[in-house]
Design an enzyme around this catalytic site. Sequence first.
Site, short mmCIF file in Angstrom:
data_model
loop_
_atom_site.label_atom_id
_atom_site.label_comp_id
_atom_site.label_asym_id
_atom_site.label_seq_id
_atom_site.Cartn_x
_atom_site.Cartn_y
_atom_site.Cartn_z
N ASN A 9 0.86 -1.19 0.00
CA ASN A 9 0.00 0.00 0.00
C ASN A 9 0.89 1.25 0.00
O ASN A 9 1.74 1.41 0.89
CB ASN A 9 -0.91 -0.05 1.24
CG ASN A 9 -1.83 1.13 1.33
OD1 ASN A 9 -1.41 2.27 1.13
ND2 ASN A 9 -3.09 0.89 1.64
N HIS A 12 0.86 6.27 1.91
CA HIS A 12 1.57 7.25 2.75
C HIS A 12 2.80 7.86 2.07
O HIS A 12 3.38 8.79 2.61
CB HIS A 12 1.83 6.67 4.13
CG HIS A 12 0.52 6.39 4.81
ND1 HIS A 12 -0.39 7.39 5.08
CD2 HIS A 12 -0.08 5.23 5.16
CE1 HIS A 12 -1.48 6.86 5.61
NE2 HIS A 12 -1.32 5.54 5.67
N HIS A 45 -5.64 3.66 -1.62
CA HIS A 45 -6.96 4.06 -1.12
C HIS A 45 -7.25 5.48 -1.58
O HIS A 45 -6.59 6.43 -1.14
CB HIS A 45 -6.93 3.99 0.42
CG HIS A 45 -8.25 4.26 1.07
ND1 HIS A 45 -8.42 4.22 2.44
CD2 HIS A 45 -9.47 4.59 0.57
CE1 HIS A 45 -9.67 4.49 2.74
NE2 HIS A 45 -10.33 4.73 1.63
N ARG A 47 -9.33 8.20 -0.97
CA ARG A 47 -10.29 8.60 0.07
C ARG A 47 -11.20 9.69 -0.46
O ARG A 47 -10.84 10.46 -1.35
CB ARG A 47 -9.55 9.10 1.31
CG ARG A 47 -8.74 8.01 2.00
CD ARG A 47 -8.25 8.50 3.35
NE ARG A 47 -9.35 8.70 4.25
CZ ARG A 47 -9.71 7.86 5.23
NH1 ARG A 47 -9.02 6.75 5.43
NH2 ARG A 47 -10.73 8.14 5.99
N ARG A 51 -7.07 12.83 0.97
CA ARG A 51 -5.99 13.29 1.85
C ARG A 51 -4.62 12.74 1.46
O ARG A 51 -3.61 13.29 1.83
CB ARG A 51 -6.31 13.00 3.32
CG ARG A 51 -6.19 11.56 3.71
CD ARG A 51 -6.41 11.38 5.20
NE ARG A 51 -7.80 11.61 5.55
CZ ARG A 51 -8.41 11.01 6.59
NH1 ARG A 51 -7.73 10.20 7.36
NH2 ARG A 51 -9.67 11.25 6.85
N HIS A 52 -4.59 11.63 0.75
CA HIS A 52 -3.27 11.18 0.27
C HIS A 52 -3.32 10.89 -1.25
O HIS A 52 -2.93 11.75 -2.03
CB HIS A 52 -2.68 10.02 1.10
CG HIS A 52 -3.64 8.99 1.62
ND1 HIS A 52 -4.40 8.24 0.80
CD2 HIS A 52 -3.91 8.58 2.90
CE1 HIS A 52 -5.12 7.41 1.53
NE2 HIS A 52 -4.86 7.60 2.82
N GLU A 72 -8.68 0.61 -2.88
CA GLU A 72 -9.52 0.66 -1.68
C GLU A 72 -10.46 1.84 -1.81
O GLU A 72 -10.03 2.95 -2.16
CB GLU A 72 -8.65 0.84 -0.43
CG GLU A 72 -7.81 -0.38 -0.13
CD GLU A 72 -6.93 -0.19 1.08
OE1 GLU A 72 -6.22 -1.14 1.44
OE2 GLU A 72 -6.92 0.92 1.67
N THR A 102 -18.00 -1.42 12.19
CA THR A 102 -18.27 -2.18 13.41
C THR A 102 -17.40 -1.57 14.51
O THR A 102 -16.57 -0.69 14.24
CB THR A 102 -17.88 -3.64 13.21
OG1 THR A 102 -16.51 -3.68 12.85
CG2 THR A 102 -18.70 -4.30 12.12
N THR A 103 -17.55 -2.06 15.74
CA THR A 103 -16.79 -1.50 16.86
C THR A 103 -15.29 -1.49 16.60
O THR A 103 -14.59 -0.53 16.89
CB THR A 103 -17.05 -2.34 18.14
OG1 THR A 103 -18.35 -2.89 18.04
CG2 THR A 103 -16.88 -1.54 19.39
N GLU A 153 -11.18 -9.11 3.36
CA GLU A 153 -9.90 -8.77 3.99
C GLU A 153 -10.16 -8.61 5.47
O GLU A 153 -10.98 -7.78 5.88
CB GLU A 153 -9.32 -7.49 3.38
CG GLU A 153 -7.97 -7.15 4.02
CD GLU A 153 -7.14 -6.16 3.23
OE1 GLU A 153 -7.21 -6.17 1.98
OE2 GLU A 153 -6.42 -5.38 3.86
N HIS A 192 -3.81 -4.24 7.84
CA HIS A 192 -3.92 -3.01 8.62
C HIS A 192 -3.02 -3.09 9.85
O HIS A 192 -3.21 -3.92 10.72
CB HIS A 192 -5.35 -2.68 9.08
CG HIS A 192 -5.47 -1.23 9.48
ND1 HIS A 192 -5.88 -0.25 8.60
CD2 HIS A 192 -5.17 -0.60 10.63
CE1 HIS A 192 -5.83 0.91 9.20
NE2 HIS A 192 -5.40 0.73 10.43
N GLY A 193 -2.04 -2.19 9.85
CA GLY A 193 -1.16 -2.04 11.01
C GLY A 193 -0.03 -3.05 11.11
O GLY A 193 0.72 -3.04 12.09
#
Length: 247
Positions: A9, A12, A45, A47, A51-52, A72, A102-103, A153, A192-193
């Site tokens: 990805n 950034h 992605h 957005r 923003r990127h 994305e 979701t949470t 995913e 993610h992360g």
Amino acid sequence: MTRLRLGVNIDHVATIRNARGGAFPDPVRAARLAAEAGADGITAHLREDRRHISDADIERLAREIDLPLNLEMAATDEMLAIALKHRPHAACIVPEKREERTTEGGIDAAGQHNRLAPIVARLGDAKVRVSLFIEADKRQLDAARSLGAPVVELHTGAYCDTTGAEREKHLQAIREGAAYGASLGLEVHAGHGLSYDTVKPIAAIPEIRELNIGHFLVGEAIFDGFGASIRRMRELMDEARPTSRPN
Ligand code: PXP
């Protein structure tokens, strides 16, 4: 075990470019470097607030990069039109607004069925491989299946953001979700992360076919270079799956 694909990805790289405006660093150059370093795909992605990644970035990635592009996108008419224009290899539908999540942060595929159904169908008709970015949760996996998405995913954010027993609990949920998803006939991806410290237990889950990793790799590029950080991530993924072979 089948070989685990690595989608890089590059969002950034665009974040850094946009911090000053102008043209550098160029995310398309980063995508080329990622290809040279062994990435199996490029993820970006677009957005809603740009923003990127920009519209022009997507256009250039679709035109100039040979690797499969995974776009994305939020489940909106605007993004659907962009995806249908460029027809990337894949489109991963992600939440951008709190009420779509979701949470833990994946898209609420179960609660958003009526909004997602026409978007998944239109992308599928255009031969774009649709993926839904969801929590490793049976209800969400069942919803992905009933929406007809071929891919899910699984969100690894909570696993990466926690430690100790809490992390183990999230890891176990991802293992169970991957097995359940595969049993439904879904192709399972994760992301993610993820970092050098967190990638191996996820890469070792046999049902997972692809990881999408960005922020950590772009950060490491400051110290080691982008190609070297991608190669290191690839090595760790391969160590976690010693029997890997090309699929
Ligand atoms: N997968 C999805 C669906 C994402 O939205 C993101 C973040 O854009 C990633 C993977 C990559 O996450 P990270 O940049 O933290 O590696």
